[in-house]
Design an enzyme around this catalytic site. Structure first.
Site, mmCIF file in Angstrom:
data_model
loop_
_atom_site.group_PDB
_atom_site.id
_atom_site.type_symbol
_atom_site.label_atom_id
_atom_site.label_comp_id
_atom_site.label_asym_id
_atom_site.label_seq_id
_atom_site.Cartn_x
_atom_site.Cartn_y
_atom_site.Cartn_z
ATOM 1 N N GLU A 146 29.643 8.246 34.787
ATOM 2 C CA GLU A 146 29.865 7.874 36.065
ATOM 3 C C GLU A 146 30.664 6.745 37.441
ATOM 4 O OE1 GLU A 146 27.592 6.303 35.115
ATOM 5 O OE2 GLU A 146 26.854 4.372 36.106
ATOM 6 N N GLU A 178 31.611 -20.475 48.327
ATOM 7 C CA GLU A 178 32.724 -19.303 48.049
ATOM 8 C C GLU A 178 32.619 -19.015 49.940
ATOM 9 O OE1 GLU A 178 34.037 -19.473 45.850
ATOM 10 O OE2 GLU A 178 32.963 -20.311 43.920
ATOM 11 N N HIS A 208 29.117 -11.460 45.442
ATOM 12 C CA HIS A 208 29.346 -12.092 44.175
ATOM 13 C C HIS A 208 27.895 -12.640 42.654
ATOM 14 C CE1 HIS A 208 31.365 -15.180 41.719
ATOM 15 N NE2 HIS A 208 30.976 -16.128 41.561
ATOM 16 N N HIS A 259 27.466 -13.299 38.829
ATOM 17 C CA HIS A 259 28.013 -13.657 37.386
ATOM 18 C C HIS A 259 27.412 -13.146 36.230
ATOM 19 C CE1 HIS A 259 28.116 -18.256 38.677
ATOM 20 N NE2 HIS A 259 29.104 -17.511 38.990
ATOM 21 N N HIS A 305 34.585 -16.172 34.724
ATOM 22 C CA HIS A 305 32.910 -16.417 35.891
ATOM 23 C C HIS A 305 32.100 -15.237 36.603
ATOM 24 C CE1 HIS A 305 33.050 -19.293 39.819
ATOM 25 N NE2 HIS A 305 31.909 -18.227 40.086
HETATM 26 P P1 13P Z 1 26.918 -21.281 45.418
HETATM 27 O O1 13P Z 1 25.500 -22.209 45.334
HETATM 28 O O2 13P Z 1 27.800 -22.902 46.400
HETATM 29 O O3 13P Z 1 27.037 -20.054 46.825
HETATM 30 O O4 13P Z 1 27.667 -21.140 44.488
HETATM 31 C C1 13P Z 1 27.682 -20.609 43.360
HETATM 32 C C2 13P Z 1 28.841 -19.722 42.485
HETATM 33 O O5 13P Z 1 28.458 -18.766 42.172
HETATM 34 C C3 13P Z 1 29.773 -20.389 42.695
HETATM 35 O O6 13P Z 1 31.255 -19.721 42.031
HETATM 36 ZN ZN ZN Z 2 29.934 -18.197 40.737
#
Ligand code: 13P
Ligand code: ZN
Length: 275
Positions: free
Chosen positions: A170, A116, A140, A142, A211
């Protein structure tokens, strides 16, 4: 002295560990990048290895030419970062045209920056421009509850901002500008990078449908705190929706939101308020 004793590297590793402990980083899920200050580059320079070859990013940002980033590795597991930083994270230098990176430390044994990296890179460009250089972190993850919300709500900035603001008092104080939403797209390339960075011109956080979430901020505490606050709010939303089988008896009203903003001296993004 080892590079992992440098404060900024320590802080980066700690953030990876904290994210793992929250359960946001199954397998290699998620990635983290940090745009280094010149003095931090100087502190790490003695540990730099022979620079490797330049690799095209697939997007370009001239404003980031010559910058150095700490980045997690593609396919690397957050839970392994503290155990072996040099194999799981690295430092990359950006070339003079702002379209390529090369590894100057870490990412040993043929590892590469996160897949990413194009999205991180474009987000860094727009957040740095929007904050006069203050923003340095793109994160980023999940987080499960926020992802679950993307199966229930219309995929609009307004629907997500309002649901999150209303699910924890908050929230309007922590992200008064709201959040953006990117419809489902193939991850890892230039298209999703451009779509995300377009939203990041306006928002500190962008949801990726089905995602995960991207957050930005000036340092690790604020950026991690934003991820944490949004996911906590999403968890409350999901708990209330699940327990109530979709029925909410009451919520934080727009008048309440305005009152919070007045009390805490923040300006709410007006396009997400009604009446
Ligand atoms: P990477 O392992 O390449 O960082 O990818 C993980 C991910 O969350 C892709 O969206
Ligand atoms: Zn991801």
């Amino acid at each position: 002295m080892n590079i992992v004793e440098v404060d900024i590297i320590k802080a980066f590793i700690r953030t990876c560990e904290d994210g793992w402990q929250q359960g946001w980083h199954e397998r290699n899920g998620g990635n983290l990048t940090y745009r280094m200050k010149p003095e931090e580059v100087a502190q790490c320079q003695a540990f730099f290895t022979q620079p490797r070859e330049w690799v095209k990013i697939g997007v370009q940002a001239e404003s980031l030419a010559g910058e150095y980033f700490i980045t997690t590795g593609s396919g690397k597991f957050f839970r392994n970062v503290p155990l072996n930083p040099a194999q799981n994270i690295g430092i990359v230098e950006i070339n003079a045209t702002g379209d390529s990176w090369r590894i100057v430390w870490g990412l040993e044994n043929g590892a590469k920056p996160t897949s990413e990296f194009p999205t991180h890179f474009m987000n860094h460009a727009v957040r740095a421009a929007a904050t006069d250089g203050a923003y340095r972190v793109i994160y980023h993850a999940h987080p499960a509850n926020l992802i679950a919300m993307t199966y229930l709500l219309p995929l609009t900035d307004k629907d997500f901002t309002r649901a999150l603001w209303q699910s924890a008092t908050e929230c309007p104080v922590v992200f008064p500008g709201g959040v953006g939403v990117v419809e489902w797209m193939v991850p890892g390339g230039a298209d999703i990078a451009l779509a995300t960075s377009k939203l990041m011109k306006e928002f500190d956080a962008a949801v990726w449908a089905h995602h995960g979430l991207f957050c930005s901020g000036p340092d690790f505490d604020i950026t991690f705190g934003l991820m944490h606050t949004i996911e906590k709010s999403a968890q409350i939303y999901m708990l209330a929706m699940s327990a109530g089988q979709g029925n909410i008896r009451q919520t934080i009203t727009d008048a309440n939101l305005r009152a919070i903003a007045d009390e805490f001296g923040v300006t709410l993004n007006k396009k997400f308020l009604e009446n």
